[in-house]
Write a protein that holds these residues in place. Structure first.
Motif, short mmCIF file in Angstrom:
data_model
loop_
_atom_site.label_atom_id
_atom_site.label_comp_id
_atom_site.label_asym_id
_atom_site.label_seq_id
_atom_site.Cartn_x
_atom_site.Cartn_y
_atom_site.Cartn_z
N GLN A 210 -18.63 14.35 -32.14
CA GLN A 210 -18.08 13.60 -31.01
C GLN A 210 -18.44 14.35 -29.74
OE1 GLN A 210 -13.84 13.12 -30.97
NE2 GLN A 210 -13.83 12.05 -29.01
N PRO A 211 -19.30 13.80 -28.90
CA PRO A 211 -19.72 14.56 -27.71
C PRO A 211 -18.52 14.86 -26.81
CG PRO A 211 -21.15 12.66 -28.09
CD PRO A 211 -19.97 12.50 -29.00
N SER A 212 -18.27 16.14 -26.58
CA SER A 212 -17.15 16.53 -25.73
C SER A 212 -17.58 17.18 -24.41
CB SER A 212 -16.20 17.46 -26.48
OG SER A 212 -16.89 18.60 -26.95
N PRO A 213 -18.79 17.79 -24.33
CA PRO A 213 -19.21 18.31 -23.02
C PRO A 213 -19.77 17.20 -22.15
CG PRO A 213 -20.89 18.82 -24.64
CD PRO A 213 -19.76 18.15 -25.38
N ARG A 214 -19.71 17.41 -20.86
CA ARG A 214 -20.21 16.44 -19.90
C ARG A 214 -20.94 17.15 -18.76
NH1 ARG A 214 -18.41 13.77 -23.54
NH2 ARG A 214 -17.05 11.95 -23.44
N ARG A 215 -21.89 16.43 -18.16
CA ARG A 215 -22.45 16.87 -16.89
C ARG A 215 -21.61 16.28 -15.76
NH1 ARG A 215 -27.55 16.47 -19.78
NH2 ARG A 215 -28.52 18.56 -19.78
N PHE A 216 -21.72 16.89 -14.59
CA PHE A 216 -20.99 16.35 -13.45
C PHE A 216 -21.44 14.91 -13.19
CE2 PHE A 216 -20.62 20.93 -11.97
CZ PHE A 216 -19.29 21.03 -12.34
N PRO A 217 -20.52 14.05 -12.74
CA PRO A 217 -20.86 12.63 -12.57
C PRO A 217 -21.97 12.41 -11.54
CG PRO A 217 -18.48 12.97 -12.54
CD PRO A 217 -19.11 14.32 -12.48
N MET B 254 -24.72 15.01 -22.41
CA MET B 254 -25.47 16.22 -22.76
C MET B 254 -26.07 16.11 -24.16
SD MET B 254 -23.10 19.20 -20.99
CE MET B 254 -24.48 20.34 -20.88
N GLN B 255 -26.46 14.89 -24.55
CA GLN B 255 -27.03 14.70 -25.88
C GLN B 255 -28.49 15.12 -25.96
OE1 GLN B 255 -25.94 10.53 -26.52
NE2 GLN B 255 -24.29 11.18 -27.88
N ASP B 256 -29.02 15.61 -24.85
CA ASP B 256 -30.38 16.15 -24.86
C ASP B 256 -30.38 17.62 -25.26
OD1 ASP B 256 -28.92 16.47 -22.45
OD2 ASP B 256 -30.72 17.12 -21.39
N LEU B 257 -29.20 18.22 -25.50
CA LEU B 257 -29.09 19.61 -25.89
C LEU B 257 -28.70 19.73 -27.37
CD1 LEU B 257 -27.17 21.07 -22.82
CD2 LEU B 257 -29.64 21.03 -23.22
N ASP B 258 -28.88 20.91 -27.92
CA ASP B 258 -28.54 21.18 -29.31
C ASP B 258 -27.04 21.48 -29.41
OD1 ASP B 258 -28.26 22.00 -31.89
OD2 ASP B 258 -29.67 23.68 -31.77
N HIS B 259 -26.26 20.53 -29.93
CA HIS B 259 -24.82 20.69 -29.98
C HIS B 259 -24.37 21.60 -31.11
CE1 HIS B 259 -23.20 17.49 -27.13
NE2 HIS B 259 -24.51 17.51 -26.96
N SER B 260 -25.30 22.11 -31.89
CA SER B 260 -24.92 23.06 -32.93
C SER B 260 -24.86 24.48 -32.40
CB SER B 260 -25.91 22.99 -34.10
OG SER B 260 -27.19 23.50 -33.72
N GLN B 261 -25.27 24.68 -31.15
CA GLN B 261 -25.28 26.00 -30.54
C GLN B 261 -24.41 26.01 -29.29
OE1 GLN B 261 -26.88 28.61 -31.95
NE2 GLN B 261 -27.44 27.19 -33.60
N PRO B 262 -23.79 27.16 -28.93
CA PRO B 262 -23.02 27.24 -27.68
C PRO B 262 -23.91 26.94 -26.49
CG PRO B 262 -22.59 29.15 -29.10
CD PRO B 262 -23.76 28.42 -29.71
N GLN B 263 -23.35 26.20 -25.54
CA GLN B 263 -24.08 25.80 -24.35
C GLN B 263 -23.18 25.91 -23.13
OE1 GLN B 263 -27.23 24.90 -24.39
NE2 GLN B 263 -27.68 24.26 -26.50
N PRO B 264 -23.72 26.34 -21.98
CA PRO B 264 -22.94 26.22 -20.74
C PRO B 264 -22.86 24.75 -20.34
CG PRO B 264 -25.16 27.03 -20.27
CD PRO B 264 -25.03 26.98 -21.76
N VAL B 265 -21.69 24.30 -19.92
CA VAL B 265 -21.48 22.89 -19.60
C VAL B 265 -20.78 22.78 -18.25
CG1 VAL B 265 -21.33 22.30 -22.04
CG2 VAL B 265 -19.24 22.75 -20.77
N ASP B 266 -20.88 21.58 -17.65
CA ASP B 266 -20.20 21.35 -16.37
C ASP B 266 -18.70 21.14 -16.57
OD1 ASP B 266 -22.61 21.56 -15.08
OD2 ASP B 266 -22.95 19.40 -14.92
N TRP B 267 -18.32 20.33 -17.57
CA TRP B 267 -16.90 20.15 -17.86
C TRP B 267 -16.75 19.62 -19.28
CZ3 TRP B 267 -14.71 15.07 -18.37
CH2 TRP B 267 -15.56 14.02 -18.00
N LEU B 268 -15.50 19.65 -19.76
CA LEU B 268 -15.19 19.29 -21.14
C LEU B 268 -14.07 18.27 -21.19
CD1 LEU B 268 -15.10 22.91 -22.60
CD2 LEU B 268 -16.73 21.17 -23.32
N LEU B 269 -14.06 17.47 -22.24
CA LEU B 269 -12.90 16.63 -22.51
C LEU B 269 -11.66 17.51 -22.69
CD1 LEU B 269 -14.24 13.99 -25.07
CD2 LEU B 269 -14.01 13.75 -22.60
N GLY B 270 -10.49 16.95 -22.39
CA GLY B 270 -9.27 17.73 -22.50
C GLY B 270 -8.68 17.79 -23.89
#
Length: 206
Positions: free
Chosen positions: A132-139, A166-182
């Motif tokens: 379930q994609p939980s990271p997001r880029r800024f709007p 952010m589905q263009d990134l590998d979600h199996s690895q830690p990534q810096p993100v702009d924001w996250l779901l709560g």
């Protein structure tokens, strides 16, 4: 907010309920043994539920249940819980989640190994096990069209939507993100002394 002197346990989990009786039992059944093994605490903030949410939480003797006198928003409820918490790390967790074995220990280990990280999120999974994609880029304007306009159903698989999620990134690895779901926010408590609690001016109900 807890002072540094009161931080005596590794982890405090804060869960806010409002008519989540259908979920909170499964949430706590999965959560209690994991938190107990780590020597942590669980705080349930019941946000004026009209169902059995509070009664179900009372069935777990180690859970600290706090009843709101009036309904509050997401930020206010979690700020209240964080002010009571004694953990070095704080986990804001939605009541419709089920923690998998070892997940909390993995989050603590990640934060211990990355002392510059103030907040992280776990990988969320749908019930069928898919991510379930939980990271997001800024709007952006494109993201607003893809996510909030009448065209959103047509643009669900578009590059605009995928980039926002952010589905263009590998979600199996830690990534810096702009924001996250709560739904699952893992916070180093001392960061709150630097940046402050959640903004209660952003009002969303939980």
């Amino acid at each position: 907010m807890s002072s540094q002197d009161t931080v005596v346990i590794p982890l405090s989990v804060i869960t806010v309920t409002h008519n989540h009786g259908a979920y909170i039992g499964r949430c706590l059944t999965a959560l209690v043994p994991e938190v107990t093994a780590l020597g942590g605490e669980i705080l349930v903030i019941d946000n004026c539920s009209e169902d059995a949410s509070a009664a179900i939480a009372r069935q777990f003797p180690t859970v600290q249940l706090h009843l709101n006198p009036e309904r509050r928003g997401f930020s206010a409820n979690n700020n209240y819980g964080m002010a009571l918490a004694q953990g070095r790390y704080l986990l804001l967790l939605n009541p419709d989640t089920e923690v998998l074995p070892g997940a909390l220990g993995a989050l603590i280990q990640f934060m211990e190994e990355h002392p510059a990280v103030g907040l992280c999120g776990a990988q969320l999974l749908f019930p069928n096990g898919t991510i379930q994609p939980s990271p997001r880029r800024f709007p952006t304007l494109g993201a607003a069209i893809a996510r909030r306009s009448p065209l959103r159903r047509l643009l669900r698989q578009s590059a605009l939507n995928r980039r926002h999620l952010m589905q263009d990134l590998d979600h199996s690895q830690p990534q810096p993100v702009d924001w996250l779901l709560g739904a699952c926010l893992f916070i180093r408590q001392e960061i709150l002394h630097s940046v402050g609690p959640l903004d209660e001016g952003v009002f969303s109900l939980r």
